[in-house]
Design a protein around this motif. Structure first.
Motif, PDB file in Angstrom:
ATOM      1  N   PRO A   5       0.805  -1.221   0.000  1.00 58.43           N
ATOM      2  CA  PRO A   5       0.000   0.000   0.000  1.00 58.43           C
ATOM      3  C   PRO A   5       0.847   1.284   0.000  1.00 58.43           C
ATOM      4  O   PRO A   5       0.463   2.288  -0.596  1.00 58.43           O
ATOM      5  N   MET A   6       2.018   1.249   0.648  1.00 55.53           N
ATOM      6  CA  MET A   6       2.890   2.418   0.652  1.00 55.53           C
ATOM      7  C   MET A   6       3.467   2.667  -0.743  1.00 55.53           C
ATOM      8  O   MET A   6       3.529   3.808  -1.203  1.00 55.53           O
ATOM      9  N   LEU A   7       3.883   1.592  -1.415  1.00 53.07           N
ATOM     10  CA  LEU A   7       4.417   1.753  -2.765  1.00 53.07           C
ATOM     11  C   LEU A   7       3.321   2.208  -3.719  1.00 53.07           C
ATOM     12  O   LEU A   7       3.555   3.055  -4.588  1.00 53.07           O
ATOM     13  N   ASP A   8       2.121   1.670  -3.573  1.00 51.66           N
ATOM     14  CA  ASP A   8       0.998   2.106  -4.406  1.00 51.66           C
ATOM     15  C   ASP A   8       0.723   3.597  -4.208  1.00 51.66           C
ATOM     16  O   ASP A   8       0.496   4.328  -5.175  1.00 51.66           O
ATOM     17  N   ALA A   9       0.746   4.056  -2.953  1.00 55.11           N
ATOM     18  CA  ALA A   9       0.510   5.474  -2.666  1.00 55.11           C
ATOM     19  C   ALA A   9       1.601   6.339  -3.288  1.00 55.11           C
ATOM     20  O   ALA A   9       1.327   7.423  -3.824  1.00 55.11           O
ATOM     21  N   THR A  10       2.840   5.867  -3.246  1.00 51.09           N
ATOM     22  CA  THR A  10       3.939   6.619  -3.852  1.00 51.09           C
ATOM     23  C   THR A  10       3.774   6.665  -5.365  1.00 51.09           C
ATOM     24  O   THR A  10       4.026   7.701  -5.982  1.00 51.09           O
ATOM     25  N   MET A  11       3.308   5.573  -5.960  1.00 45.64           N
ATOM     26  CA  MET A  11       3.063   5.568  -7.410  1.00 45.64           C
ATOM     27  C   MET A  11       1.912   6.520  -7.777  1.00 45.64           C
ATOM     28  O   MET A  11       1.793   6.908  -8.937  1.00 45.64           O
ATOM     29  N   ARG A  12       1.100   6.888  -6.817  1.00 45.65           N
ATOM     30  CA  ARG A  12       0.037   7.882  -7.049  1.00 45.65           C
ATOM     31  C   ARG A  12       0.526   9.304  -6.763  1.00 45.65           C
ATOM     32  O   ARG A  12      -0.236  10.254  -6.872  1.00 45.65           O
ATOM     33  N   GLY A  13       1.804   9.446  -6.348  1.00 51.01           N
ATOM     34  CA  GLY A  13       2.376  10.770  -6.161  1.00 51.01           C
ATOM     35  C   GLY A  13       2.678  11.176  -4.732  1.00 51.01           C
ATOM     36  O   GLY A  13       3.179  12.274  -4.498  1.00 51.01           O
ATOM     37  N   GLU A  14       2.391  10.324  -3.773  1.00 54.30           N
ATOM     38  CA  GLU A  14       2.656  10.668  -2.370  1.00 54.30           C
ATOM     39  C   GLU A  14       4.094  10.329  -1.990  1.00 54.30           C
ATOM     40  O   GLU A  14       4.616   9.301  -2.392  1.00 54.30           O
ATOM     41  N   SER A  15       4.709  11.188  -1.212  1.00 57.12           N
ATOM     42  CA  SER A  15       5.983  10.865  -0.574  1.00 57.12           C
ATOM     43  C   SER A  15       5.643  10.389   0.829  1.00 57.12           C
ATOM     44  O   SER A  15       4.796  10.978   1.500  1.00 57.12           O
ATOM     45  N   ILE A  16       6.295   9.339   1.264  1.00 58.01           N
ATOM     46  CA  ILE A  16       5.949   8.713   2.538  1.00 58.01           C
ATOM     47  C   ILE A  16       7.193   8.597   3.400  1.00 58.01           C
ATOM     48  O   ILE A  16       8.270   8.244   2.911  1.00 58.01           O
ATOM     49  N   PHE A  17       7.035   8.885   4.687  1.00 56.59           N
ATOM     50  CA  PHE A  17       8.092   8.645   5.664  1.00 56.59           C
ATOM     51  C   PHE A  17       7.521   7.728   6.736  1.00 56.59           C
ATOM     52  O   PHE A  17       6.445   7.979   7.265  1.00 56.59           O
ATOM     53  N   VAL A  18       8.244   6.661   7.030  1.00 61.25           N
ATOM     54  CA  VAL A  18       7.824   5.691   8.036  1.00 61.25           C
ATOM     55  C   VAL A  18       8.965   5.553   9.032  1.00 61.25           C
ATOM     56  O   VAL A  18      10.130   5.418   8.647  1.00 61.25           O
TER      57      VAL A  18
END
Length: 138
Positions: free
Chosen positions: A87-100
């Protein structure tokens, strides 16, 4: 790792030969290979895995079976954590940058399950036409 990337048979993967890679992938790969921190790129709709020397430690014994890891879809290489990471990679492919920070995973890296905690960030990589074509993870 850079030498290995150059001699790997990319023609047998969906990425095709190195000389046909888009400039954005070649640039991101060059930057990743020059970094000391563990990094990977998941490229294209299949999220094909490219990684640097630092990331080999995270892969553990998997890194010794290069054809089973390099250029393979992320969900196959990391099937045991795909439900958490996908789900994190999918969100990044939609344009989101994620920090965990301190994400707990159970990984089988060296023949035994290991509980690990990871902090990482993902950023989208834009392709030649400006569309999101991949993910860079540090």
């Amino acid at each position: 790792m850079g030498a290995l990337l150059r001699v790997f048979d990319w023609a047998a993967t969906p990425l095709g030969p190195l000389e046909t890679w888009p400039q954005s992938l070649r640039t991101a790969t060059s930057m990743m290979l020059g970094a000391r921190h563990p990094m990977y790129i998941a490229w294209g709709p299949e999220l094909l895995l490219l990684y640097n020397d630092g990331y080999r430690q995270i892969l553990g014994a998997k890194s010794f079976d290069v054809p089973a890891v390099l250029g393979q879809p992320f969900h196959i290489v990391w099937a045991e954590v795909w439900h958490e990471v996908g789900p994190m990679l999918d969100a990044t492919m939609r344009g989101e940058s994620i920090f965990v920070e301190d994400q707990r995973f159970t990984l089988t890296r060296n023949g035994f399950p290991e509980e690990v905690y990871a902090s990482f960030s993902t950023s989208p990589i834009r392709g030649e036409t400006g569309d999101i074509a991949g993910v860079l993870c540090v």
